[in-house]
Design an enzyme around this catalytic site. Structure first.
Site, PDB file in Angstrom:
ATOM      1  N   GLU A 188       0.731  -1.145  -0.257  1.00 50.56           N
ATOM      2  CA  GLU A 188       0.532   0.091   0.034  1.00 50.56           C
ATOM      3  C   GLU A 188       0.593   1.001  -0.330  1.00 50.56           C
ATOM      4  O   GLU A 188       1.829   1.120   0.538  1.00 50.56           O
ATOM      5  CB  GLU A 188      -1.151   0.152   1.144  1.00 50.56           C
ATOM      6  CG  GLU A 188      -1.491   1.744   1.542  1.00 50.56           C
ATOM      7  CD  GLU A 188      -3.277   1.059   2.378  1.00 50.56           C
ATOM      8  OE1 GLU A 188      -2.215   0.557   3.028  1.00 50.56           O
ATOM      9  OE2 GLU A 188      -3.995   1.884   2.406  1.00 50.56           O
ATOM     10  N   CYS A 198      -6.507   0.361   3.069  1.00 51.41           N
ATOM     11  CA  CYS A 198      -7.536   2.281   2.712  1.00 51.41           C
ATOM     12  C   CYS A 198      -7.869   2.775   1.909  1.00 51.41           C
ATOM     13  O   CYS A 198      -8.514   3.269   0.974  1.00 51.41           O
ATOM     14  CB  CYS A 198      -6.839   2.520   4.122  1.00 51.41           C
ATOM     15  SG  CYS A 198      -7.477   2.021   5.359  1.00 51.41           S
ATOM     16  N   ASN A 237     -11.972  -3.681   0.356  1.00 50.87           N
ATOM     17  CA  ASN A 237     -10.779  -3.524   1.240  1.00 50.87           C
ATOM     18  C   ASN A 237     -11.646  -3.749   2.024  1.00 50.87           C
ATOM     19  O   ASN A 237     -11.475  -4.883   3.006  1.00 50.87           O
ATOM     20  CB  ASN A 237     -10.234  -2.054   1.688  1.00 50.87           C
ATOM     21  CG  ASN A 237      -8.940  -2.040   1.905  1.00 50.87           C
ATOM     22  OD1 ASN A 237      -8.254  -3.408   2.424  1.00 50.87           O
ATOM     23  ND2 ASN A 237      -8.385  -1.689   3.359  1.00 50.87           N
ATOM     24  N   GLU A 238     -11.947  -3.143   3.455  1.00 54.82           N
ATOM     25  CA  GLU A 238     -12.678  -3.221   4.890  1.00 54.82           C
ATOM     26  C   GLU A 238     -13.782  -2.419   4.975  1.00 54.82           C
ATOM     27  O   GLU A 238     -14.031  -2.058   6.026  1.00 54.82           O
ATOM     28  CB  GLU A 238     -11.699  -2.431   6.111  1.00 54.82           C
ATOM     29  CG  GLU A 238     -10.765  -3.626   6.155  1.00 54.82           C
ATOM     30  CD  GLU A 238      -9.272  -2.778   7.145  1.00 54.82           C
ATOM     31  OE1 GLU A 238      -9.247  -1.475   7.858  1.00 54.82           O
ATOM     32  OE2 GLU A 238      -8.294  -3.851   7.577  1.00 54.82           O
TER      33      GLU A 238
HETATM   34  O1  AHR Z   1      -2.147  -1.485   6.950  1.00 54.91           O
HETATM   35  C1  AHR Z   1      -3.156  -0.881   7.264  1.00 54.91           C
HETATM   36  C2  AHR Z   1      -4.128  -0.245   7.138  1.00 54.91           C
HETATM   37  O2  AHR Z   1      -4.382  -1.284   8.294  1.00 54.91           O
HETATM   38  C3  AHR Z   1      -4.679  -0.467   5.798  1.00 54.91           C
HETATM   39  O3  AHR Z   1      -4.754   0.577   4.685  1.00 54.91           O
HETATM   40  C4  AHR Z   1      -6.468  -1.248   6.029  1.00 54.91           C
HETATM   41  O4  AHR Z   1      -6.889  -1.829   5.317  1.00 54.91           O
HETATM   42  C5  AHR Z   1      -5.679  -1.233   7.355  1.00 54.91           C
HETATM   43  O5  AHR Z   1      -7.166  -1.014   8.740  1.00 54.91           O
END
Ligand code: AHR
Length: 662
Positions: free
Chosen positions: A47, A245, A376-377
């Site tokens: 990321e 994220c 993602n989440e």
């Molecule tokens: O890894 C950091 C963050 O943690 C990521 O962006 C997210 O998916 C998770 O909350």
């Protein structure tokens, strides 16, 4: 005196042990594999957080090269002897070129070198290396003749450590590109770049760029080789990209859109990196995404290091911790189309519109995309209803693409339970579980997957890391305690490879002066990088994967913390080896015999790779990058009794490879 007492007590303890009943041996049966271990099992999560891409693996040294940051001159300093109103003017051609609207116009009037210039500070400085060649390029437009650009590399004290000259030749008032290459005469971690102007007239400048030439595979405009090498050394099974994220964005406008990351660099529309403003305690006002590292470069990287690509796409929802914006269901089609087009971009031939784009970027052969994540989440019924629409459309066109579904932010609780039920009812291919938890949680959850349904959805442990303090605390450290707890937990992932088919630590990279989130797998500054103890744990797993899970039992039970031991075993088809992995999380050394059953013959000497430290607080650093790192030694195998005697050091993780004939 102290030493004598210690020696005496050691003798007593040893002799006491010899009278005690010997522990039941651990048994490994090579003839009874219980599951395949997928080649994708151990992968990486990338990321653009902590200066992971811009200022990280994307090797561009100029910050804000196209003047598109919110503050157009951020990263730049105007150098002048005398002030002349408007001599460096930021122009905005929004209507004509919305992807890269800004450029600067410099007005010169008999200007000499040293009168007027621009200095770029780089990303927390620029890492410059003695004798290395640097490639400069600029997009320019001028109707004036005889203008010169003097290029300088500066050290931290502004002394010149490299220089070149560019004389823009055309005077037809069209945009052109000028280039120059020059060497640095010194190594400097906090370098800068300066441009001096000379001549009379006007010149427009954009895309002012400086790259080192020692990039990964020597690709011009490529990636930072030391960082990519660390990834290649992991021999990862997959790369999850672009997050995290960042996939979701603060709002939908800020989401990651892969189509905007292709083609010529000047057309890749920059956006603010969501980590720019995420944590008030770790502000990063100069953090933007230029997308110089876009989806084409991502697929190419995956191919380079032999990893399966695993792109994660926005599901029509922005980060639910931020705005929680959702796109109305009747307007979801463009989002779904993005997913479908990505498969065409990756896999179809050049007769298709998106296959043609890939081919035109230099890769006529397909990238063989096999899987993709939707969301993602994300969580809640809003996620499920959007996911259903994505799944239906993607599977209708590409039934063989396997989809990763989110189970939210936590590995338990109401949101998790709801999604777990819904996703299983939908026969999800993969459920993506995330856990940022204490080391203790990791130890207690070594058996988490023992009870998971073997016939249901597969698990992708898509983001995990033990937190020495608490999630998002700036005090989290990549210490040995955390790494050892992950090593212990991962025996449970391997043992349950029938269910868990992919796993990745997160986040991957952090710049020592530009991070927002800790702990992280690999730390870098402008010149150096080092792997944390957690990195070495990941590497031990991914480079000692094996092809099949073997039962490894004591008293008929898997080792999931009895006597502080955690263990798993595999058989490697390629090398014909039994691979044992054992974590001893106690402060004592522990002796165990491991009986090696189901083999006709064993090599008398095995390989023992040991990762240990007496101090659970031990960390690696730039100064001591391998304080906690594996050491290799040989180990005698009792070929007659078909067993190996192990003396497991306190706080240790062992990988033992034994050649065998079955
Ligand atoms: O890894 C950091 C963050 O943690 C990521 O962006 C997210 O998916 C998770 O909350």
């Amino acid at each position: 005196m102290n030493r004598i007492i210690k020696t005496v007590s050691l003798i007593l303890a040893t002799s006491w042990c010899s009278y005690a009943q010997a522990p039941t041996p651990i048994k490994v049966n090579a003839a009874q594999p219980v599951a395949d271990i997928q080649p994708t099992m151990w992968g990486i999560f990338f990321e653009d957080i902590n200066l992971g891409a811009d200022g990280g693996i994307y090797a561009e040294l100029i910050k804000n090269r196209s003047f598109e940051f919110a503050k157009p001159m951020m990263g730049w300093k105007i150098e002048r002897k005398t002030f002349h109103e408007g001599e460096i003017l930021v122009q905005n051609r929004q209507e004509k070129q919305s992807s890269n609207p800004r450029f600067v116009t410099v007005t010169l009037n008999n200007t000499a070198k040293g009168d007027l210039g621009l200095t770029n500070e780089g990303f927390r400085g620029m890492g410059l290396k003695k004798d290395l060649k640097y490639d400069f390029s600029v997009a320019y437009r001028t109707a004036s003749k005889g203008i010169k650009l003097h290029l300088e590399l500066l050290d931290a004290n502004n002394a010149v450590i490299g220089s070149g000259v560019v004389a823009p030749s055309e005077s037809d008032n069209q945009w052109h590109k000028a280039t120059a290459s020059f060497q640095s005469t010194a190594t400097e971690a906090k370098g800068k770049f300066r441009l001096w102007f000379e001549g009379t007239g006007n010149i427009d400048l954009d895309m002012i760029s400086l790259f080192p030439t020692d990039t990964w595979k020597g690709r011009p405009g490529g990636m930072r080789a030391d960082m990519i090498q660390k990834l290649a050394d992991l021999k990862p099974g997959f790369i999850r990209f672009p997050g995290g994220c960042i996939v979701e964005g603060i709002d939908l406008n800020n989401r990651y859109q892969w189509k905007k990351t292709l083609g010529s660099l000047e057309e890749r529309q920059l956006i603010m990196n969501r980590w720019n403003v995420e944590f008030a305690h770790r502000p990063a006002p100069d953090y933007f995404q230029t997308f110089g590292l876009g989806f084409f470069e991502y697929f190419q990287l995956a191919e380079d290091i032999g990893a399966e690509p695993l792109p994660i796409l926005n599901c029509g929802m922005a980060c639910q911790f931020n705005t929680a914006e959702v796109v109305p269901l009747d307007q979801l089609d463009p989002y779904i189309q993005d997913a479908i087009d990505l498969i065409e971009f990756a896999n179809s031939d050049a007769t298709t519109p998106w296959g043609k784009v890939r081919a035109s970027m230099g890769h006529p052969a397909p990238f063989n995309l096999k899987m993709m994540g939707i969301g993602n989440e994300n969580w809640g019924p809003q996620y499920v209803e959007r996911l259903k629409a994505f799944t239906k459309a993607i599977k209708a066109k590409y039934p063989n693409i396997r989809l990763v579904n989110s189970s939210g932010t936590d590995p338990n609780g109401e949101r998790f339970d709801y999604l777990n039920k819904e996703l299983r009812a939908m026969n999800a291919d993969f459920i993506d579980e995330h856990y940022y938890r204490t080391p203790d949680w990791f130890l207690k959850n070594a058996a988490r997957y023992d009870s998971y349904d073997r016939n249901g959805s597969k698990i992708f442990a898509g983001e995990y890391a033990a937190q020495s303090d608490k999630t998002v605390s700036v005090d989290n450290r990549n210490n040995w305690k955390c790494a050892l707890s992950e090593a212990a937990f991962m025996t449970g992932l391997e043992r349950n490879a029938a269910v868990v088919q992919m796993a990745s630590y997160a986040p991957l990279f952090a710049h020592a002066e530009g991070w927002q989130w800790t702990p992280d797998l690999i730390w870098v500054d402008n010149l150096r990088s080092y792997g944390t103890p957690n990195y070495y744990v990941q590497k031990l797993y991914s480079t000692n994967r094996g092809s099949k899970v073997l039962p490894m039992l004591q008293n008929g039970q898997a080792l999931t913390g009895q006597d502080s031991l955690y263990a798993s075993a595999s058989w490697d088809n390629e090398s014909s080896e039994i691979i044992l992995k054992i974590a001893n999380t106690s402060a004592q050394s522990i002796s165990r015999d491991v009986a090696l059953e189901g083999v006709k013959k064993l090599d008398p000497t095995g390989k023992w790779i040991l990762l240990k430290n007496d101090n659970l607080g031990a960390v690696n650093s730039f100064e001591n990058a391998i304080a906690v790192s594996p050491v290799e030694q040989s180990i005698a195998i009792d070929t007659k009794k078909k067993k190996v005697a192990l003396n497991l050091a306190p706080y240790s993780f062992s990988v033992i490879r034994i050649k065998a004939v079955k």
